[in-house]
Design an enzyme around this catalytic site. Sequence first.
Site, PDB file in Angstrom:
ATOM      1  N   SER A   1     -50.946  12.523 -14.009  1.00  0.00           N
ATOM      2  CA  SER A   1     -51.079  12.553 -12.572  1.00  0.00           C
ATOM      3  C   SER A   1     -51.159  14.017 -12.101  1.00  0.00           C
ATOM      4  O   SER A   1     -51.921  14.793 -12.660  1.00  0.00           O
ATOM      5  CB  SER A   1     -49.911  11.789 -11.946  1.00  0.00           C
ATOM      6  OG  SER A   1     -50.214  11.377 -10.664  1.00  0.00           O
TER       7      SER A   1
ATOM      8  N   ASP B   1     -57.043   2.428 -12.616  1.00  0.00           N
ATOM      9  CA  ASP B   1     -56.303   3.397 -11.812  1.00  0.00           C
ATOM     10  C   ASP B   1     -57.173   3.966 -10.695  1.00  0.00           C
ATOM     11  O   ASP B   1     -58.194   4.602 -10.961  1.00  0.00           O
ATOM     12  CB  ASP B   1     -55.834   4.531 -12.737  1.00  0.00           C
ATOM     13  CG  ASP B   1     -55.055   5.608 -11.990  1.00  0.00           C
ATOM     14  OD1 ASP B   1     -54.628   5.334 -10.855  1.00  0.00           O
ATOM     15  OD2 ASP B   1     -54.880   6.703 -12.557  1.00  0.00           O
TER      16      ASP B   1
ATOM     17  N   HIS C   1     -52.383   3.739 -14.098  1.00  0.00           N
ATOM     18  CA  HIS C   1     -52.061   5.171 -13.982  1.00  0.00           C
ATOM     19  C   HIS C   1     -51.346   5.686 -15.243  1.00  0.00           C
ATOM     20  O   HIS C   1     -50.260   5.233 -15.568  1.00  0.00           O
ATOM     21  CB  HIS C   1     -51.189   5.359 -12.744  1.00  0.00           C
ATOM     22  CG  HIS C   1     -51.239   6.736 -12.166  1.00  0.00           C
ATOM     23  ND1 HIS C   1     -52.401   7.421 -11.970  1.00  0.00           N
ATOM     24  CD2 HIS C   1     -50.244   7.556 -11.735  1.00  0.00           C
ATOM     25  CE1 HIS C   1     -52.136   8.602 -11.437  1.00  0.00           C
ATOM     26  NE2 HIS C   1     -50.831   8.699 -11.287  1.00  0.00           N
TER      27      HIS C   1
END
Length: 733
Positions: A385, A638, A663
């Site tokens: 991320s 995602d 994710h």
Amino acid sequence: MSDLPVQLSTTANAEGNQGRVVHHQQCPGKTKKSTWFRCAVELRRRRTGTCPAQQQLCPSDKTTMHTQKVRMSMEDYDYLFKIVLIGNAGVGKTCLVRRFTQGLFPPGQGATIGVDFMIKTVEIKGEKVKLQIWDTAGQERFRSITQSYYRSANALILTYDITCEDSFRCLPEWLREIEQYANNQVVTILVGNKIDLADKREVLRQRAEDFAEAQSMLYLETSAKESDNVEKLFLDLACELIREAKQNKLDNNDTAPMPDQKIDHFGFLEVGTFKQRYLLSDKYWHQPGGPILFYTGNEGDITWFCNNTGFMWEVAKELGAMLIFAEHRYYGESMPFGDASYSDSKHLNYLTSEQALADFAVLIKNIKSTLPGAQRSPVIAIGGSYGGMLSAWFRMKYPNMVVGALAASAPIWQFPGMVPCGAFSKTVTQDFAKSGYNCEVNIRKSWSAINNISSSASGLEWLSEEFSLCDSLKNKNDVVTFKNWLQETWVNLAMVDYPYEANFLQPLPRWPIQAVCKHLTMDSKTSDKLLLKGVSQAAKVYYNYTGGSSCLNISQTATGNLGVLGWFYQACTEMVMPMCTDGVSDMFEPEEWDFQAFSDECKSMFGVRPRADWAEVVYGGKDISAHSNIIFSNGGLDPWSAGGVTHNISESLVSILIPDGAHHLDLRYSNDLDPLTVRAARTLEINIPSTLSSSKSRDTEEDHTLVKEEISLCMPQTPNPTLHSPAAIATAE
Ligand SMILES: Nc1nc2c(ncn2[C@@H]2O[C@H](COP(=O)(O)OP(=O)(O)OP(=O)(O)O)[C@@H](O)[C@H]2O)c(=O)[nH]1
């Protein structure tokens, strides 16, 4: 970390309070819909009964996976002790921890998944003792994870249930585990829990005392329910640990000096420094020269990332690697100005990705120069991320520090002008469209149904009751908040659509969108109320999977383990990520990206305006081909993949696509339910650092070329290595 509100608002009041950071439980009027991920470490399922029938009874003799050594830099205590609770499932470990740390006995306590931890600082004879209490899952399937927490434990609380003979009979097995995995100076105490159930006792006290004595363990009986002896248990243990520490018996020392990080790496007026926290594990490290896997911490407490990045733990053994998890400034405990760090925009001024990258570089330099055997260790950056963005940028900006990077689910192109602002919501919509009949269609229709129903006072009341809202909807502003909350719920689900039960943003079942969509199959003739009943059931899959919520709080969409306020500041300065919806290619109400409105909100909240083009200027935007040795992995499910690098740019800037991955699924611990595609991705990802590591330290240009060549050998030859699995094909059909 405290539970932060998801929705933020600002004040720029008449008293000249502009720039002071304020966060409300809930914003009046228009609320933010942008989402970043927040994570947690445990999943709790509803479970009853005191004796864990049908569950595994004894730990197996599986081999260990990893251990960690934790170095803390914050010296706000005299002692730091790590206490780990172990024992069969259902004996009451979690209840003991919560009774001690929170003073409560949780109703309907579910099984721990993996490991959870809590911190409580106590004062003993004028000395501040910080207890880091790790609650491990008793279930067999988590054993390989939980074993890894033994080694660095200062104390182990081996718990059994006095009403469950089986849990007592397993104790010799647990002792074998301790023998195998714990350090030999660990203090172990045996605890017989649930003494409030005296009439159901199956294990006599004398028998347990004899057993403990024979094993040189302390013994105590407790009731988490009635709070009997719980305080005593932890305080006596702390006293014992202090005593041992004073006798220099404990290996509780932090050998590497912690670097003082400059508050401002790029100017010369601000001369202050702060302590940056990092976690280090050298159990599998082959020294000298074994590689260092360096997690570039994102917007939260580094411990959570440490726990949620099982991939690194799993590959450490294979690579003979040291693990370092570095905390990002302004998050967790790494606060440049202590408690004042968030007090106003002046103090927040040094919260930037560039400063954080400089911290990482200084930390690596420091470790290499002080840790014997590390001087020639190649460092590989890993992150997910925002942490993945930092990994990629770290390699780009400091190629002298890191030989390569794995950037998982890293939307480095989610900046103005680089990708369409609606791409994110489109992916969310597609996830719902393929997860159940009529699912996306019904969510699309739900907005007008909410508008219709909420137009009357009785409708507002009905909605509040139907959704079991903690605070009733009273007016139009509340309805806007309510709709944003629902929208963020669907978005979050798309991020955490994992193939197994997990607790990332919330405790959720496997493939949670499919579970949600089971409530949204209504046909086109369904009335507004019936449609919204389905939506309410669907939302409760997300908010009440464990059955523990008595009402739903629309000011929260995830457990607050990450620094939402800090991230919001970053979004208001350099991490400007445009988001919009059109109601056509996505299932949401149309809303344009309005930079001016966003900027105004930032100004009133923090006293600063965003620099929309800065990320492009400083990190190269889409023009990154001059860089090398970065793997970008993205999950097809995602929504952040829309802003990620999903095609190969050069032979050493490669993309791995995982069609049925959400994710950064690839960075999580491997799981039996992992799709083939994520397994294949991990295999590729493991090979690459392994190749890097074989080249040892690379400090010269020549060496970097060699690294690059070696990497290219591991790269898939296809231009875009999308991994296919039967599941992905079925989904596509
Ligand atoms: N009567 C009584 N029940 C207890 C006590 N402590 C825990 N329980 C109950 O025992 C069950 C299991 O408690 P947990 O704390 O989840 O057990 P655990 O050891 O953490 O279980 P895992 O997370 O699966 O390893 C729950 O139903 C609790 O309510 C106690 O002191 N007295």
